[in-house]
Design an enzyme around this catalytic site. Structure first.
Site, PDB file in Angstrom:
ATOM      1  N   ASP A 228       1.074  -1.150  -0.228  1.00  0.00           N
ATOM      2  CA  ASP A 228      -0.362   0.039  -0.030  1.00  0.00           C
ATOM      3  C   ASP A 228       1.265   1.119  -0.171  1.00  0.00           C
ATOM      4  O   ASP A 228       1.720   1.436   0.482  1.00  0.00           O
ATOM      5  CB  ASP A 228      -0.498  -0.061   1.952  1.00  0.00           C
ATOM      6  CG  ASP A 228      -1.658   0.890   1.418  1.00  0.00           C
ATOM      7  OD1 ASP A 228      -2.475   1.351   0.057  1.00  0.00           O
ATOM      8  OD2 ASP A 228      -1.214   2.137   1.918  1.00  0.00           O
ATOM      9  N   GLU A 329       1.217   0.061  -4.918  1.00  0.00           N
ATOM     10  CA  GLU A 329       0.181   0.571  -4.836  1.00  0.00           C
ATOM     11  C   GLU A 329       0.998   1.947  -5.238  1.00  0.00           C
ATOM     12  O   GLU A 329       1.641   2.270  -4.245  1.00  0.00           O
ATOM     13  CB  GLU A 329      -0.724   0.277  -4.061  1.00  0.00           C
ATOM     14  CG  GLU A 329      -1.826   1.658  -4.594  1.00  0.00           C
ATOM     15  CD  GLU A 329      -1.988   2.673  -3.198  1.00  0.00           C
ATOM     16  OE1 GLU A 329      -3.417   2.492  -3.505  1.00  0.00           O
ATOM     17  OE2 GLU A 329      -1.464   2.374  -2.815  1.00  0.00           O
TER      18      GLU A 329
END
Length: 627
Positions: A228, A329
Site C-alpha cells: 500500500d 500500489e
C-alpha cells in the site's frame, strides 16, 4: 487459409521470457469486508472467503489478493493497522486465515496479502507509547513527530503546523498532541487520516519491524504482498513546504472551484511541466532523464529512498522458495518512473494506473499500452493491467458517463448518473482487451458479475473518511465497496449465503436494487452473462498462453477512428471504441465476442471466406483466431 500479414513492429515485452507464476497471473482482489459473510454479522470475513474459493477457481483466476484483515479500529476500513500479526475479530482468527490459505493452495490458487508500511493505526502499541513518551524519545522517533512553527517568530508557542502539507483525505496533514503536563505539544504527520500516523522510515527499528512482519506472513505460506502507498514512506529531508496538492489516484486533486464529479484537469499543469522539463533535458543532451509530472515535485511521494527499502525487502523474499512476490500500489508518472519500482532487485510488479485512467478511449488506451510495455521492457519486467479496485469508481459505471474518460472521486445521487447498459457493454469489451494483453491482470471482486458502482449511497450510510474530511465534496469510495450479491432471492442477496443460523444481519453497506439481477446465481451457466464471459475469456487466455505472449499492433489498428487492434500469439483482438461499425478482417474465426450482438454480417459468397463482410459493433470487442 493464411492469416493476414501485419507490417507493424512488435512492442517489446518480456512476458515470454519470465517463467515465474506471477509474470502472467490473473489476480482476483478480495475486499474481505464485502466479499462474503461467513457468520451472519453483516461483515464479510475469512470464513466467507474460504467458502467461495471454489467459485474463484472455477472462474479461472490464478491468485487471490486479500485487502487488510489485520487487527484495526477500522477508521479506514483496515488500512489503519493496530497489529500486523493478528487477524481482526471482525474477520475471524489466525486459524481461519491458515485454513483459508491451505484450501486456496489445495485448489492451486496463490494468496497475496496487503501490507501497509507507510503508517499504522493511532491505536498501535507503538503510537500509544509515543503519546506517553516525551519529545525526543525513542518512542516518538518511530513516527514523524515535529515541533510546530512559531505563530509569531520568536514566541516559541508552536501553534503552527511544521509545514503546509495537506492530507490525501482532505484537511491538514498534521495533528497536535497534548503532552503529559496538559499543554499543547508536538505535531505528528499523517498523510491520510488523523488516525493513521506516518512511520519514520529513517528509523532502524521501523525497518527491522517491517522485515519481521514480512517473515511472519511468509513463514505462514503467503505467496506475496500488495504494498500500500508504495511510493510513500520516505519524505524529503527537512520536510519543506509544498504548494501542490496530491491525490491518491491522479497525482493531483481537483482545482479550487471545479464542479465535483467532473474530470479534473489539475494534472495538466504537471504534465506540461514534465514535457517542458523533458524537452530541456533533451536539449542539454540528457534524453534519458526521467521527470515526474507532479509539479512542484512532491516532497513525500516517489522519493528515491523508497527504492532502498524494496531492495532490502527483495532480499527477504529471496530467503523463501516459491517465487514470492511484491506488487506496488504506486501512483507515479510517467511509465518510465513507475518502471523503477520493478527493477530486477526491487519489486516484481506495479499496478498500471495509466491503463486504468485511460478510460473508454482508443487513443488514450493505445498510448497507455505502448508506454507501459516499453517502460517495463527497459527493466526486464512484465506489466500489469487493471481497470478497477477498492479505491476507484467501478469501470462499469465510469464508462457509462457522458465522458467515459472521467475519473470522479465517488458518485452521489445528485451527481451525473451513468447509462448502465452502455457502461456494462463497454466494460465487458475493455475487460477482454485487458485479459488478452501480455503480462499479469488484476480483477476487482464483483466485476465478473458486471456490478456497477452504487451511485446513490445515502450520506448517513457512508463510512469512507474521505467523505467526512472533505465535508462530502469527495463522495468517497463506499460505492465500489458494497457487499457482493451471491443469491438473488436471499436477504442481502446472499451476502451471508454460507451462514446457517437464523436471519443474518444486514450487510454493512446498503446494496442497490440493481444487484438482484446481477447475483452470481442468476448468471451461473447462463449464456451471454458477464460471469460466463469472464470464464470464457480467462479460459482462452490460458489456452493460448496470452499472459506470456507477444504483442504487436495489427494492420487494422486505427485508434484515431476508435479501433484498437493487436495480435498476441495467434489471437487477434479487436475493440471498437468508436461510433461506427468496424470491419473485421478475413482469415479468422471468432473465438469470443463481448456480446451476442457484437458481430454482424455474413459472407456474401462462401468462396469469400468466413470473415467476409463481418462488422464489429461499437462498444464491443472480439477475439479472433487464425484459421
Amino acid at each position: 487459409m493464411e492469416r493476414i500479414s501485419v507490417a507493424h513492429s512488435p512492442v517489446p515485452t518480456g512476458g515470454s521470457s519470465i517463467p515465474t507464476w506471477w509474470a502472467s497471473a490473473v489476480v482476483y482482489q478480495v475486499y474481505p469486508r464485502s466479499f462474503a459473510d461467513g457468520n451472519g454479522d453483516g461483515m464479510g470475513d475469512l470464513l466467507g472467503v474460504t467458502a467461495h474459493l471454489d467459485y474463484l477457481q472455477r472462474l479461472g483466476v490464478d491468485a487471490v489478493w486479500l485487502s487488510p484483515f489485520y487487527k484495526s479500529p477500522q477508521a479506514d476500513a483496515g488500512y489503519d493497522v493496530a497489529d500486523y500479526r493478528q487477524v481482526d475479530p471482525l474477520f475471524g482468527t489466525l486459524a481461519d486465515f491458515d485454513g483459508m490459505l491451505q484450501k486456496a493452495h489445495g485448489l492451486g490458487l496463490k494468496v497475496i496479502v496487503d501490507l501497509v508500511p507507510n503508517h499504522t493505526s493511532d491505536e498501535h502499541v507503538w503510537f500509544q507509547a509515543a503519546l506517553a513518551a516525551p519529545p525526543g524519545s525513542r518512542e516518538r522517533d518511530r513516527y514523524m513527530f515535529r515541533q510546530g512553527r512559531d505563530s509569531v517568530p520568536g514566541s516559541g508557542d508552536g501553534d503552527l503546523a511544521p509545514n503546509n502539507w495537506k492530507s490525501i483525505f482532505g484537511g491538514p496533514a498534521w495533528t497536535r498532541v497534548t503532552e503529559a503536563d496538559g499543554k499543547p505539544g508536538q505535531w505528528y504527520l499523517h498523510l491520510f487520516d488523523t488516525k493513521q500516523p506516518d512511520l519514520n522510515w529513517d528509523n532502524t527499528e521501523v525497518q527491522e519491524e517491517m522485515r519481521s512482519v514480512l517473515r511472519f506472513w511468509l513463514d505462514r505460506g503467503v505467496d506475496g504482498f500488495r504494498v500500500d502507498v508504495a511510493h510513500g514512506m520516505v519524505k524529503e529531508a527537512g520536510l519543506p513546504d509544498w504548494e501542490g496538492s496530491a491525490a491518491m489516484v491522479e497525482g493531483a486533486s481537483e482545482l479550487p472551484g471545479e464542479a465535483h464529479g467532473g474530470h479534473t484537469e489539475a494534472e495538466e499543469p504537471h504534465r506540461a511541466h514534465a514535457a517542458a522539463a523533458a524537452a530541456a533535458a533533451a536539449a542539454a543532451g540528457n534524453e534519458h532523464q526521467v521527470v515526474s509530472p507532479l509539479y512542484p515535485p512532491s516532497p513525500f511521494f516517489d522519493q528515491d529512498g523508497v527504492h532502498d527499502i524494496y531492495r532490502d525487502w527483495n532480499r527477504v523474499l529471496a530467503e523463501y522458495d516459491g517465487d514470492r512476490m511484491m506488487v506496488a500500489e504506486a501512483w507515479v508518472e510517467p511509465a518510465e518512473r513507475l518502471a523503477r519500482y520493478v527493477r530486477p532487485d526491487e519489486m516484481q510488479q506495479a499496478f498500471n494506473f495509466d491503463f486504468l485512467l485511460a478510460g473508454w478511449d482508443a487513443e488514450r488506451t493505445a498510448a497507455a499500452v505502448e508506454d507501459s510495455l516499453r517502460a517495463a521492457a527497459t527493466v526486464g519486467a512484465t506489466t500489469t493491467w487493471v481497470l478497477s479496485n477498492h479505491d476507484t469508481v467501478r469501470h462499469t459505471t465510469r464508462f457509462g458517463l457522458k465522458d467515459p474518460t472521467t475519473f470522479p472521486k465517488g458518485i452521489a445521487a445528485e451527481d451525473e448518473q451513468p447509462d448502465a447498459g452502455l457502461g456494462l457493454a463497454r466494460a465487458r469489451a475493455a475487460t477482454m482487451v485487458s485479459l488478452a494483453l501480455p503480462g499479469s491482470a488484476y480483477l476487482y471482486q464483483g466485476e465478473e458479475l458486471g456490478l456497477p458502482e452504487h451511485t446513490t449511497v445515502p450520506a448517513e450510510a457512508r463510512q469512507d473518511p474521505t467523505f467526512f474530511r472533505t465535508d462530502g465534496v469527495e463522495r468517497g469510495r463506499d460505492g465500489c465497496r458494497v457487499p457482493l450479491p451471491w443469491k438473488a432471492a436471499e436477504p442481502g442477496y446472499g451476502f451471508a449465503s454460507g451462514f446457517t443460523g437464523s436471519t443474518p444481519a444486514a450487510p454493512w453497506l446498503p446494496q442497490p436494487e440493481s444487484f438482484r439481477k446481477l447475483a452470481a446465481d442468476r448468471q451461473d451457466g447462463v449464456d451471454g452473462s458477464t460471469l460466463e464471459l469472464y470464464r470464457a475469456a480467462l479460459a482462452l487466455r490460458k489456452e493460448h498462453r496470452l499472459g506470456a505472449g507477444s504483442f504487436r499492433w495489427a494492420a487494422t489498428h486505427a485508434p484515431a477512428e476508435g479501433v484498437l487492434a493487436f495480435e498476441n500469439r495467434d489471437v487477434l483482438v479487436v475493440a471498437n471504441m468508436g461510433i461506427a461499425a468496424a470491419a473485421l478482417p478475413d482469415g479468422y474465426r471468432i473465438a469470443l465476442a463481448s456480446s451476442p450482438e457484437a458481430v454482424a454480417g455474413t459472407p456474401a459468397e462462401p468462396a469469400a471466406g468466413p470473415g467476409a463482410a463481418r462488422k464489429l459493433a461499437p462498444n464491443s470487442a472480439a477475439y479472433l483466431v487464425a484459421i
